[in-house]
Design an enzyme around this catalytic site. Structure first.
Site, PDB file in Angstrom:
ATOM      1  N   ASP A  45       0.835  -1.226  -0.061  1.00 51.92           N
ATOM      2  CA  ASP A  45      -0.059  -0.058   0.047  1.00 51.92           C
ATOM      3  C   ASP A  45       0.741   1.150   0.118  1.00 51.92           C
ATOM      4  OD1 ASP A  45       0.817   0.004   2.573  1.00 51.92           O
ATOM      5  OD2 ASP A  45      -1.209  -0.015   3.527  1.00 51.92           O
ATOM      6  N   GLU A 181       9.377  -3.819  10.578  1.00 53.77           N
ATOM      7  CA  GLU A 181       9.900  -2.560   9.935  1.00 53.77           C
ATOM      8  C   GLU A 181      10.247  -1.756  10.973  1.00 53.77           C
ATOM      9  OE1 GLU A 181       7.013  -0.967   7.176  1.00 53.77           O
ATOM     10  OE2 GLU A 181       8.064   1.153   7.114  1.00 53.77           O
TER      11      GLU A 181
HETATM   12  O1  KIV Z   1       3.488  -1.175   1.569  1.00 50.38           O
HETATM   13  C1  KIV Z   1       4.659  -1.354   1.541  1.00 50.38           C
HETATM   14  O2  KIV Z   1       5.534  -1.184   0.847  1.00 50.38           O
HETATM   15  C2  KIV Z   1       5.298  -1.919   2.714  1.00 50.38           C
HETATM   16  C3  KIV Z   1       6.994  -2.170   2.689  1.00 50.38           C
HETATM   17  C4  KIV Z   1       7.195  -1.054   3.557  1.00 50.38           C
HETATM   18  C5  KIV Z   1       7.255  -3.462   3.787  1.00 50.38           C
HETATM   19  O3  KIV Z   1       4.546  -2.351   3.445  1.00 50.38           O
END
Ligand code: KIV
Length: 263
Positions: A45, A181
């Site tokens: 997202d 994260e």
């Molecule tokens: O939405 C995304 O790209 C993510 C990554 C930061 C892991 O969740």
């Protein structure tokens, strides 16, 4: 070229061989990422920020994610396809099941859900119905306003322990993968050691099982200052595929992330 499955990710973990993951949002980039050897693609997202120009991921809808999932599914070659559940998909179990079902029908092979230990019933409901789940812990960008910004999580001992406990709880509920994260490297290592399933990190240090970055960050087209944990792999190279391959090789050979990319 063999298609990557969850069994391969588990084998990578058992063999202590790091695997590479990258976001992708369309067929062409997915094709190049696969050709460069990237093991897992994520329709994240983050598309709300890097494609749509929003300040956060909150405005992204299920329809947005479905559109990009179909695009990536058509272009991808060997990579496993992970897809994000958007903000408020986890409002209740009915909603989670509905939205995850739509993602799987569009081509997702692993569904990522943000939150914490409280999601265990939803994770169980999904996995009982054949939807493999990646549980996203640590800095969960859908909660950015609750965190008061994009801040490193788990610096205090209590918070770190809570994240380890949540990872164990969600794996017990059936999660096949944990994504961490923006946490200190020591916490990345602790979570990797605490669970039997693969742990993917972004800003979680070198001692997790797989690394993921946002594609725009590795191509140096991020708006503003890139995050500390990112690296521009296009710099000094003459093609996007060469940048993807350099990222993949750097992960496999443990040259990425380096000290300066960690917390
Ligand atoms: O939405 C995304 O790209 C993510 C990554 C930061 C892991 O969740």
């Amino acid at each position: 070229m063999k298609t990557v499955t969850l069994s391969h990710l588990n084998a990578f973990k058992r063999a202590s061989e790091p695997f590479s993951c990258l976001t992708a949002y369309d067929a062409s980039f997915a094709q190049h990422a696969g050709a460069a050897g990237i093991d897992v693609l994520l329709v994240g997202d983050s598309l709300g920020m890097v494609l749509q120009g929003h300040a956060s991921t909150l405005p992204v809808t299920l329809d947005d994610i479905l559109y990009h999932t179909r695009c990536v599914a058509r272009g991808k070659q060997r990579s496993l396809l992970m897809v994000d559940l958007p903000f408020m998909s986890n409002a209740d179990t009915r909603q989670v099941l509905h939205d995850a079902g739509a993602l799987m029908r569009a081509g997702a092979e692993l569904v990522k859900i943000e939150g914490a230990g409280w999601m265990h019933d939803d994770v169980r409901a999904l996995t009982q119905r054949g939807v493999p789940v990646c549980a996203h812990l640590g800095l969960t960008p859908q909660s950015v306003h609750q965190f008061g910004g994009y801040k490193v999580q788990g610096r205090e001992q209590d918070d770190a322990q809570r994240i380890v406990d949540d990872a164990r709880l969600l794996v017990d509920a059936g999660a096949s993968v944990i994504l961490l994260e923006c946490v200190p490297a020591a916490l990345g290592r602790a979570v990797r050691d605490a669970v039997e399933v693969p742990v993917i990190g972004i800003g979680a240090g070198p001692d997790v099982d797989g690394q993921i970055l946002v594609m725009h960050d590795i191509l140096g087209v991020t708006h503003g200052r890139p995050p500390r944990f990112a690296k521009n792999f296009l710099a000094g190279r003459d093609s996007i595929q060469a940048a993807f391959a350099a990222y993949h090789d750097a992960v496999k050979t443990r040259q990425f992330p380096a000290e300066e990319h960690c917390f």
